[in-house]
Scaffold this motif. Structure first.
Motif: not given
Length: 292
Positions: A141, A173, A177-178, A180, A240, A244-245
């Motif tokens: 990341i 990123d 995130w995917c 994760l 969010e 993902i952020h």
């Protein structure tokens, strides 16, 4: 009382961040490094938990965290607005390959590192497989906002290399995130849920480019700032919510707005001072403050 403590924390962060930003700039480093170091200096690692608690009491942390997140959401929206996708013409293949390398290499190194860290950090409760996968993703990341701020400080965000770097970091990123989400699903024996969370961001990106982008193109012909901010909040909320952020929703919305439109010129001019001098230092310093 909370408001007083929040104001004291913000004042301390801004003052020290400005001083260290100038110092690091004099040393040839981006000022954002000074802002991160300011947070570390104000945190418990160097001045101790007692003195740090006078500047940032535990009760203030959540409020400062919200201010910090709002600042980075607005900043990444501004970065997206200034992005010129035309500079990537003919470089899509290089961008994708660079993004893949930026994931595969640190992922492999993280998995190798897990061999030595697993006995010491897992406590015997975590299986090696999920632990190794998590380490790989953690190493993959990118510090996306930090990269964006460094490029901006260096005046490189609008260059061909800067646009490529930002695009690669965004792809990295989102992919990380995917991954994760998938790993968490594997660890919980809910693989289907992990796959669903991994697929949803791809669907959202496609929705933004296929449906939202034409609508945004019509909206910016007659700029309505209230609608722009409403769209910003909704896009950040969506990313969010899907795992993902929120910064990716803000950045993506900014990226699909034409960089030469009136909105792209107006919003950064109106927000730049408040975001970069007041809100954004809180994000970088708050990250440093939580360092142990």
């Amino acid at each position: 009382m909370i408001l007083l403590q929040v104001l004291i924390a913000l004042a301390a962060i801004i003052a020290l961040a400005q001083v260290l930003g100038k110092l690091f700039g004099y040393l040839g480093q981006p000022p954002v490094i000074g802002e991160v170091v300011a947070g570390i200096l104000l945190g418990p690692s160097l001045i101790g938990a007692e003195l740090s608690g006078l500047i940032l009491p535990p009760a203030v942390g959540p409020y400062l965290g919200i201010i910090a997140q709002l600042g980075v959401i607005l900043y990444m929206f501004m970065v997206g607005l200034e992005l010129n996708p035309g500079l990537l013409a003919g470089r899509a293949r290089a961008t994708v390959l660079t993004s893949l390398a930026g994931i595969v290499v640190p992922f492999a190194l993280g998995v190798l590192l897990a061999r030595s860290l697993h006995p010491r950090l897992s406590g015997g409760d975590a299986a090696f497989g999920p632990f190794a996968l998590f380490m790989g993703v953690a190493m993959s990341i990118t510090a996306f906002p930090v990269l964006a701020r460094i490029l901006t400080d260096l005046g490189a965000a609008r260059t061909e290399l800067g646009v490529m770097a930002l695009s690669c970091a965004a792809i990295d990123d989102v992919a990380a995130w995917c991954l994760l989400a998938f790993i968490v699903g594997v660890a919980r024996a809910q693989v289907g849920e992990g796959i669903a969370v991994g697929v949803t961001p791809v669907a959202y990106i496609a929705l933004m480019f296929v449906i939202v982008r034409p609508l945004v193109g019509r909206m910016v012909r007659r700029p309505a700032i209230a609608l722009v901010f409403l769209a910003l909040l909704l896009s950040a909320l969506a990313t969010e919510a899907i795992g993902i952020h929120a910064i990716f929703g803000a950045f993506l919305l900014g990226a699909i707005i034409p960089h030469d439109s009136a909105v792209a010129r107006m919003v950064p001019r109106q927000l730049e001072g408040v975001v970069t001098l007041l809100l954004l230092p809180a994000f970088f310093a708050f990250t440093g403050m939580r360092t142990r």
